[in-house]
Design a protein around this motif. Structure first.
Motif, PDB file in Angstrom:
ATOM      1  N   LYS A   5      59.515   7.394  13.555  1.00  0.00           N
ATOM      2  CA  LYS A   5      60.972   7.259  13.567  1.00  0.00           C
ATOM      3  C   LYS A   5      61.630   8.542  14.078  1.00  0.00           C
ATOM      4  O   LYS A   5      62.600   8.494  14.845  1.00  0.00           O
ATOM      5  N   TYR A   6      61.089   9.695  13.703  1.00  0.00           N
ATOM      6  CA  TYR A   6      61.641  10.972  14.164  1.00  0.00           C
ATOM      7  C   TYR A   6      61.554  11.090  15.685  1.00  0.00           C
ATOM      8  O   TYR A   6      62.533  11.455  16.346  1.00  0.00           O
ATOM      9  N   LEU A   7      60.392  10.773  16.252  1.00  0.00           N
ATOM     10  CA  LEU A   7      60.221  10.885  17.701  1.00  0.00           C
ATOM     11  C   LEU A   7      61.078   9.875  18.455  1.00  0.00           C
ATOM     12  O   LEU A   7      61.511  10.124  19.569  1.00  0.00           O
ATOM     13  N   TRP A   8      61.334   8.739  17.834  1.00  0.00           N
ATOM     14  CA  TRP A   8      62.258   7.770  18.420  1.00  0.00           C
ATOM     15  C   TRP A   8      63.690   8.308  18.336  1.00  0.00           C
ATOM     16  O   TRP A   8      64.441   8.219  19.297  1.00  0.00           O
ATOM     17  N   CYS A   9      64.047   8.905  17.202  1.00  0.00           N
ATOM     18  CA  CYS A   9      65.404   9.436  17.014  1.00  0.00           C
ATOM     19  C   CYS A   9      65.722  10.569  17.976  1.00  0.00           C
ATOM     20  O   CYS A   9      66.858  10.699  18.433  1.00  0.00           O
ATOM     21  N   VAL A  10      64.743  11.411  18.275  1.00  0.00           N
ATOM     22  CA  VAL A  10      64.998  12.526  19.193  1.00  0.00           C
ATOM     23  C   VAL A  10      64.611  12.176  20.632  1.00  0.00           C
ATOM     24  O   VAL A  10      64.450  13.048  21.474  1.00  0.00           O
ATOM     25  N   ARG A  11      64.471  10.877  20.902  1.00  0.00           N
ATOM     26  CA  ARG A  11      64.364  10.316  22.238  1.00  0.00           C
ATOM     27  C   ARG A  11      63.106  10.691  23.018  1.00  0.00           C
ATOM     28  O   ARG A  11      63.129  10.810  24.236  1.00  0.00           O
ATOM     29  N   TYR A  12      61.984  10.855  22.342  1.00  0.00           N
ATOM     30  CA  TYR A  12      60.729  11.031  23.060  1.00  0.00           C
ATOM     31  C   TYR A  12      60.106   9.686  23.404  1.00  0.00           C
ATOM     32  O   TYR A  12      59.306   9.597  24.329  1.00  0.00           O
ATOM     33  N   TYR A  13      60.464   8.658  22.639  1.00  0.00           N
ATOM     34  CA  TYR A  13      59.977   7.313  22.921  1.00  0.00           C
ATOM     35  C   TYR A  13      61.157   6.360  22.945  1.00  0.00           C
ATOM     36  O   TYR A  13      62.112   6.525  22.199  1.00  0.00           O
ATOM     37  N   LYS A  14      61.059   5.353  23.799  1.00  0.00           N
ATOM     38  CA  LYS A  14      62.151   4.401  23.984  1.00  0.00           C
ATOM     39  C   LYS A  14      62.313   3.474  22.785  1.00  0.00           C
ATOM     40  O   LYS A  14      63.422   3.090  22.437  1.00  0.00           O
ATOM     41  N   THR A  15      61.207   3.087  22.143  1.00  0.00           N
ATOM     42  CA  THR A  15      61.260   2.223  20.974  1.00  0.00           C
ATOM     43  C   THR A  15      60.373   2.792  19.876  1.00  0.00           C
ATOM     44  O   THR A  15      59.446   3.569  20.151  1.00  0.00           O
ATOM     45  N   ARG A  16      60.628   2.374  18.662  1.00  0.00           N
ATOM     46  CA  ARG A  16      59.782   2.810  17.548  1.00  0.00           C
ATOM     47  C   ARG A  16      58.394   2.221  17.667  1.00  0.00           C
ATOM     48  O   ARG A  16      57.404   2.844  17.258  1.00  0.00           O
ATOM     49  N   ASN A  17      58.296   1.028  18.221  1.00  0.00           N
ATOM     50  CA  ASN A  17      56.997   0.391  18.375  1.00  0.00           C
ATOM     51  C   ASN A  17      56.100   1.213  19.309  1.00  0.00           C
ATOM     52  O   ASN A  17      54.907   1.384  19.031  1.00  0.00           O
ATOM     53  N   ILE A  18      56.656   1.727  20.387  1.00  0.00           N
ATOM     54  CA  ILE A  18      55.875   2.558  21.314  1.00  0.00           C
ATOM     55  C   ILE A  18      55.440   3.848  20.613  1.00  0.00           C
ATOM     56  O   ILE A  18      54.306   4.296  20.769  1.00  0.00           O
ATOM     57  N   ALA A  19      56.336   4.438  19.818  1.00  0.00           N
ATOM     58  CA  ALA A  19      55.996   5.652  19.076  1.00  0.00           C
ATOM     59  C   ALA A  19      54.890   5.371  18.059  1.00  0.00           C
ATOM     60  O   ALA A  19      53.962   6.178  17.888  1.00  0.00           O
ATOM     61  N   THR A  20      54.960   4.233  17.399  1.00  0.00           N
ATOM     62  CA  THR A  20      53.936   3.858  16.423  1.00  0.00           C
ATOM     63  C   THR A  20      52.583   3.673  17.096  1.00  0.00           C
ATOM     64  O   THR A  20      51.553   4.132  16.591  1.00  0.00           O
ATOM     65  N   GLU A  21      52.570   3.014  18.243  1.00  0.00           N
ATOM     66  CA  GLU A  21      51.317   2.810  18.974  1.00  0.00           C
ATOM     67  C   GLU A  21      50.714   4.142  19.412  1.00  0.00           C
ATOM     68  O   GLU A  21      49.498   4.320  19.373  1.00  0.00           O
ATOM     69  N   ALA A  22      51.554   5.079  19.846  1.00  0.00           N
ATOM     70  CA  ALA A  22      51.058   6.396  20.253  1.00  0.00           C
ATOM     71  C   ALA A  22      50.420   7.118  19.068  1.00  0.00           C
ATOM     72  O   ALA A  22      49.389   7.784  19.223  1.00  0.00           O
ATOM     73  N   CYS A  23      51.016   6.974  17.893  1.00  0.00           N
ATOM     74  CA  CYS A  23      50.432   7.574  16.680  1.00  0.00           C
ATOM     75  C   CYS A  23      49.078   6.954  16.373  1.00  0.00           C
ATOM     76  O   CYS A  23      48.116   7.657  16.059  1.00  0.00           O
ATOM     77  N   LYS A  24      49.000   5.645  16.455  1.00  0.00           N
ATOM     78  CA  LYS A  24      47.752   4.947  16.145  1.00  0.00           C
ATOM     79  C   LYS A  24      46.635   5.324  17.111  1.00  0.00           C
ATOM     80  O   LYS A  24      45.459   5.347  16.743  1.00  0.00           O
ATOM     81  N   LYS A  25      46.998   5.626  18.354  1.00  0.00           N
ATOM     82  CA  LYS A  25      45.998   6.017  19.348  1.00  0.00           C
ATOM     83  C   LYS A  25      45.597   7.482  19.211  1.00  0.00           C
ATOM     84  O   LYS A  25      44.719   7.946  19.938  1.00  0.00           O
ATOM     85  N   GLY A  26      46.261   8.216  18.324  1.00  0.00           N
ATOM     86  CA  GLY A  26      45.901   9.617  18.105  1.00  0.00           C
ATOM     87  C   GLY A  26      46.496  10.573  19.117  1.00  0.00           C
ATOM     88  O   GLY A  26      45.944  11.644  19.352  1.00  0.00           O
ATOM     89  N   HIS A  27      47.621  10.234  19.706  1.00  0.00           N
ATOM     90  CA  HIS A  27      48.240  11.075  20.724  1.00  0.00           C
ATOM     91  C   HIS A  27      49.086  12.194  20.140  1.00  0.00           C
ATOM     92  O   HIS A  27      49.636  12.988  20.889  1.00  0.00           O
TER      93      HIS A  27
END
Length: 129
Positions: A5-27
């Motif tokens: 949610k933080y990375l989505w809020c500060v606009r590193y990811y377009k959606t929270r779902n994309i940010a969540t997937e990046a976390c799950k992949k270990g990025h």
């Protein structure tokens, strides 16, 4: 606040779902440890994330209440990404454009014939000797 949610809020990811997937992949990591999407972030945490062949390094300054506008992002994070990372990305982009200009598409029949003619012309010179 959750890291996705933080990375989505500060606009590193377009959606929270994309940010969540990046976390799950270990990025991304927080303070050197791999982070799950539900990992809480606090001010002074160091976040490292890999996106678009760039490794971003951030320091959390404050936690936003919700998604912020692009002009306000610097109030909530400090970007410590080295400049050479962006230079490397620019170099990759230029190297892809070296052979064929972007938008020109596949080689045409004329390009292929020119290449064949060029390749055959050196063989013909060897036959004359």
């Amino acid at each position: 606040m959750r890291i996705d949610k933080y990375l989505w809020c500060v606009r590193y990811y377009k959606t929270r779902n994309i940010a969540t997937e990046a976390c799950k992949k270990g990025h991304m990591t927080v303070n050197g440890q791999t982070a799950k999407p539900s990992r809480e972030v606090f001010p002074t945490d160091k976040i490292t994330l890999r996106k678009d062949q760039i490794t971003y390094t951030l320091t959390v300054l404050d936690i936003p209440a919700n998604r912020v506008g692009p002009k306000l992002v610097d109030m909530y994070r400090k970007d410590e990404t080295p400049a050479d990372a962006f230079a490397h990305l620019e170099l990759l982009r230029l190297s892809k454009e070296h052979y064929r200009a972007q938008g020109t598409g596949r080689p045409t029949k004329k390009d292929r014939r020119d290449l064949d003619e060029y390749g055959n012309s050196s063989d013909d010179d060897d036959d004359l000797d």
